[in-house]
Design an enzyme around this catalytic site. Sequence first.
Site, PDB file in Angstrom:
ATOM      1  N   LYS A 175       0.861  -1.185   0.000  1.00 35.11           N
ATOM      2  CA  LYS A 175       0.000   0.000   0.000  1.00 35.11           C
ATOM      3  C   LYS A 175       0.898   1.236   0.000  1.00 35.11           C
ATOM      4  O   LYS A 175       1.473   1.599   1.027  1.00 35.11           O
ATOM      5  CB  LYS A 175      -0.910   0.030   1.232  1.00 35.11           C
ATOM      6  CG  LYS A 175      -2.059   1.013   1.021  1.00 35.11           C
ATOM      7  CD  LYS A 175      -2.506   1.713   2.272  1.00 35.11           C
ATOM      8  CE  LYS A 175      -1.567   2.734   2.795  1.00 35.11           C
ATOM      9  NZ  LYS A 175      -1.290   3.866   1.881  1.00 35.11           N
ATOM     10  N   GLU A 251      10.273   1.255  10.217  1.00 33.96           N
ATOM     11  CA  GLU A 251      11.239   2.337   9.964  1.00 33.96           C
ATOM     12  C   GLU A 251      10.488   3.625  10.245  1.00 33.96           C
ATOM     13  O   GLU A 251       9.634   4.037   9.459  1.00 33.96           O
ATOM     14  CB  GLU A 251      11.704   2.303   8.504  1.00 33.96           C
ATOM     15  CG  GLU A 251      12.443   1.045   8.098  1.00 33.96           C
ATOM     16  CD  GLU A 251      13.872   0.998   8.613  1.00 33.96           C
ATOM     17  OE1 GLU A 251      14.368   2.019   9.145  1.00 33.96           O
ATOM     18  OE2 GLU A 251      14.477  -0.069   8.523  1.00 33.96           O
ATOM     19  N   CYS A 285      13.754  11.011   6.814  1.00 30.69           N
ATOM     20  CA  CYS A 285      13.770  10.552   8.210  1.00 30.69           C
ATOM     21  C   CYS A 285      15.164  10.644   8.810  1.00 30.69           C
ATOM     22  O   CYS A 285      15.311  10.699  10.018  1.00 30.69           O
ATOM     23  CB  CYS A 285      13.270   9.120   8.267  1.00 30.69           C
ATOM     24  SG  CYS A 285      14.152   8.074   7.117  1.00 30.69           S
ATOM     25  N   GLU A 382      10.450  15.976  15.104  1.00 28.65           N
ATOM     26  CA  GLU A 382      10.943  15.913  13.729  1.00 28.65           C
ATOM     27  C   GLU A 382      10.395  17.123  12.947  1.00 28.65           C
ATOM     28  O   GLU A 382       9.202  17.405  13.012  1.00 28.65           O
ATOM     29  CB  GLU A 382      10.416  14.611  13.135  1.00 28.65           C
ATOM     30  CG  GLU A 382      11.099  14.166  11.900  1.00 28.65           C
ATOM     31  CD  GLU A 382      10.573  12.802  11.456  1.00 28.65           C
ATOM     32  OE1 GLU A 382       9.380  12.497  11.659  1.00 28.65           O
ATOM     33  OE2 GLU A 382      11.368  12.040  10.887  1.00 28.65           O
TER      34      GLU A 382
HETATM   35  P1  NAD Z   1       2.457   8.246   7.864  1.00 30.82           P
HETATM   36  O1  NAD Z   1       2.723   7.381   9.032  1.00 30.82           O
HETATM   37  O2  NAD Z   1       1.364   9.222   7.949  1.00 30.82           O
HETATM   38  O3  NAD Z   1       2.151   7.380   6.576  1.00 30.82           O
HETATM   39  C1  NAD Z   1       2.957   6.298   6.189  1.00 30.82           C
HETATM   40  C2  NAD Z   1       2.094   5.238   5.544  1.00 30.82           C
HETATM   41  O4  NAD Z   1       1.147   4.762   6.492  1.00 30.82           O
HETATM   42  C3  NAD Z   1       1.279   5.753   4.352  1.00 30.82           C
HETATM   43  O5  NAD Z   1       1.204   4.736   3.388  1.00 30.82           O
HETATM   44  C4  NAD Z   1      -0.092   5.996   4.961  1.00 30.82           C
HETATM   45  O6  NAD Z   1      -1.135   5.903   4.036  1.00 30.82           O
HETATM   46  C5  NAD Z   1      -0.177   4.868   5.970  1.00 30.82           C
HETATM   47  N1  NAD Z   1      -1.094   5.116   7.063  1.00 30.82           N
HETATM   48  C6  NAD Z   1      -1.426   6.307   7.621  1.00 30.82           C
HETATM   49  N2  NAD Z   1      -2.324   6.114   8.619  1.00 30.82           N
HETATM   50  C7  NAD Z   1      -2.550   4.785   8.692  1.00 30.82           C
HETATM   51  C8  NAD Z   1      -3.368   3.965   9.529  1.00 30.82           C
HETATM   52  N3  NAD Z   1      -4.135   4.484  10.489  1.00 30.82           N
HETATM   53  N4  NAD Z   1      -3.362   2.640   9.337  1.00 30.82           N
HETATM   54  C9  NAD Z   1      -2.583   2.096   8.378  1.00 30.82           C
HETATM   55  N5  NAD Z   1      -1.786   2.813   7.555  1.00 30.82           N
HETATM   56  C10 NAD Z   1      -1.767   4.142   7.717  1.00 30.82           C
HETATM   57  O7  NAD Z   1       3.861   8.932   7.552  1.00 30.82           O
HETATM   58  P2  NAD Z   1       4.197   9.962   6.382  1.00 30.82           P
HETATM   59  O8  NAD Z   1       3.810  11.313   6.804  1.00 30.82           O
HETATM   60  O9  NAD Z   1       3.676   9.462   5.075  1.00 30.82           O
HETATM   61  O10 NAD Z   1       5.766   9.804   6.316  1.00 30.82           O
HETATM   62  C11 NAD Z   1       6.618  10.591   7.055  1.00 30.82           C
HETATM   63  C12 NAD Z   1       7.196   9.814   8.208  1.00 30.82           C
HETATM   64  O11 NAD Z   1       7.889   8.658   7.727  1.00 30.82           O
HETATM   65  C13 NAD Z   1       8.224  10.590   8.970  1.00 30.82           C
HETATM   66  O12 NAD Z   1       8.029  10.463  10.351  1.00 30.82           O
HETATM   67  C14 NAD Z   1       9.540   9.945   8.556  1.00 30.82           C
HETATM   68  O13 NAD Z   1      10.567  10.108   9.489  1.00 30.82           O
HETATM   69  C15 NAD Z   1       9.148   8.550   8.354  1.00 30.82           C
HETATM   70  N6  NAD Z   1      10.106   7.862   7.494  1.00 30.82           N
HETATM   71  C16 NAD Z   1      10.952   6.961   8.063  1.00 30.82           C
HETATM   72  C17 NAD Z   1      11.887   6.323   7.293  1.00 30.82           C
HETATM   73  C18 NAD Z   1      12.814   5.332   7.923  1.00 30.82           C
HETATM   74  O14 NAD Z   1      13.428   4.571   7.186  1.00 30.82           O
HETATM   75  N7  NAD Z   1      12.949   5.269   9.225  1.00 30.82           N
HETATM   76  C19 NAD Z   1      11.988   6.597   5.935  1.00 30.82           C
HETATM   77  C20 NAD Z   1      11.114   7.519   5.376  1.00 30.82           C
HETATM   78  C21 NAD Z   1      10.160   8.147   6.184  1.00 30.82           C
END
Ligand code: NAD
Length: 479
Positions: A175, A251, A285, A382
Site C-alpha cells: 500500500k 522504519e 527521516c 521531527e
Molecule cells: P504516515 O505514518 O502518515 O504514513 C505512512 C504510511 O502509512 C502511508 O502509506 C499511509 O497511508 C499509511 N497510514 C497512515 N495512517 C494509517 C493507519 N491508520 N493505518 C494504516 N496505515 C496508515 O507517515 P508519512 O507522513 O507518510 O511519512 C513521514 C514519516 O515517515 C516521517 O516520520 C519519517 O521520518 C518517516 N520515514 C521513516 C523512514 C525510515 O526509514 N525510518 C523513511 C522515510 C520516512
Amino acid sequence: MKEQPLTKGLYLNGEFVQLDDNFAVQNPATFETVGYVPNGTAKEAKLAVDAAHEAFKTWSKTTAYERAELLEKWYKLINDRLEVLASTMTIEQGKPLAEAKGEIQYANSFVKWFAEEAKRIYGETIPASVHSKRIIVQKQPVGVVAAITPWNFPAAMITRKVAPALAAGCTVVIKPAEQTPLTALLLAECAHEAGFPAGVINVITTEKPAEVVDVWMEDSRVKKVTFTGSTPVGKLLMRKAADTVKKVSLELGGLAPFIITEDANIQEAVKGVVQSKFRNAGQTCVCANRIYVHESIKEPFLKAFHEAVLTLQVGNGLDEKVDIGPLIDENAVKKVQHQLEDAVEKGAKLHEGPSVNMDKGYFMKPVVISDVTDDMLCMQEETFGPLAPVSTYSDDEEVIQRANGTPFGLAAYVYTQSLKKAVWFSENLEYGIVGINDGLPSVAQAPFGGMKESGLGREGSHYGLDEFLEIKFVSLQLI
Ligand code: NAD
C-alpha cells in the site's frame, strides 16, 4: 470521484484493475491534478491477500536463481524507464528531477543487490551432542508480507522492502502513500513486464489507508508487516500485529543530531549538513534535525553555512536549476512555520534563506536559526522541512547527552578530524546509523534502521533479508 484514472489501475493478481471510485494526485509545486488512481477498499485488500497467499505456494518453492533472474529483469526495466519514473516522482512528490533520478537509482540498487543476495540464503549445520543426531538449520520465507510505505521516497521505500521479500521467496501486498501512488504503479508495471507470476506482487492504491491496512493486519495469512512512516502509525500497527503475532519491521521517525566538533573541517561540515538537511526539502527521516556546533567555531561555521544556504534555488523540481522543491502539503508547511515561530519567540536568531515565491505550490524558504536551545520544538519534534536549527556545545560529554536525550535513534552525524573523537562518538551515540564525516551514508549493502522509537529491524544488507526469513531447526535422529 468518477474522473478517468490516468494509470492502468491498481495491481492485483497479475492484472491492472480499474475501479469506479478514483482519487486525485496533486502536484505540490503547482496544485494541479496530475492523475487519478483507483481508490482501493477492504474488498481489493482481501483479494490481494487471496492472490498473494495462492502465489506463495509456488513462488516459495522457486529456486533462488529463478527469483534472482526475475529481479534482474525488474532491475533492467526500471533502469530503462529511469526518466519517466523520475519525472513522475517529481510531479507527484515535488523533489528536484536530479534527486528523483538519484532516488530511482538508489531504489534500483536494492533490486540488484537482493537479486544477488537471494543466492546466499545459507542454512547451517551445528555439531550435535550425540553421535546419532544431526542439527540442521534451514531458512524459509515467512509468507505473505504487507508493505506500507510513505510519500517521501516513493520508489526506494518500496524496493527496499519488496526486493528482499521477493528474494527470500515471500509474496507481497503493497500500500503506497496516497500522495505518491503513481511511482508505485509504474514500478508495478515494470514488475509485470519482468514476468513475476500473478499474485507475487500486488499494489493497492487507496485514499483510505486504515481500511485497507486493517484487513491485512487482521488476516492471519499475512505473516509479516513492514512499515515505513510516522512513529504514531508504526506503534498502532505494532499493536494490531499482536493479535495474529505477525513479524514486524518498522522504519519510523528520526530527530538526527549533526555534531560538528572544534577540529572539524568547516567547509566539509557545511557541505555535509547542506546535503543532509536540505535533500528532499528536509523531508527525510535521516535528515539533520538538530545541528550542534562546538562553541569555538560557531561564527565561522554559521557564516559559511548561511552563505551556502543563500545559493540554494527553491522552485518547481522540473526546473534544472532548482535545489529545493515544495513540501508535500499545507500541513507540512504549517508544521515548519510553527516550529520556526516557536524558536524565534524563545530567542533564536533568524538567518533568512533565498527569496521564494510561495503563492503557487507548497514552497518554503530554507532558514538557518542560531542560538537555539533544547526547549524549542524544533529540537524535540521531527521538522520534516527546510529549517536548520544551530545550537552550540562546550564539551563532548554534554553534547552526547543532548544528542541521545530523545526517544529517537535513527541517524546521527559527526564531523571531526580526530580519529579518537570519531571512534568515541560512534560508540556512544544511541543511533542505528552514524555518519562520520558523511552526510549521506545509506547504501543497499549496509543495514538501515533505528534504535528506540525510531524503529525495529533493519532494511538493506543481509540483515534486511533475514527480516523475511523464518529459521527452522531440524533435529535428525539416525535410528
Ligand atoms: P504516515 O505514518 O502518515 O504514513 C505512512 C504510511 O502509512 C502511508 O502509506 C499511509 O497511508 C499509511 N497510514 C497512515 N495512517 C494509517 C493507519 N491508520 N493505518 C494504516 N496505515 C496508515 O507517515 P508519512 O507522513 O507518510 O511519512 C513521514 C514519516 O515517515 C516521517 O516520520 C519519517 O521520518 C518517516 N520515514 C521513516 C523512514 C525510515 O526509514 N525510518 C523513511 C522515510 C520516512
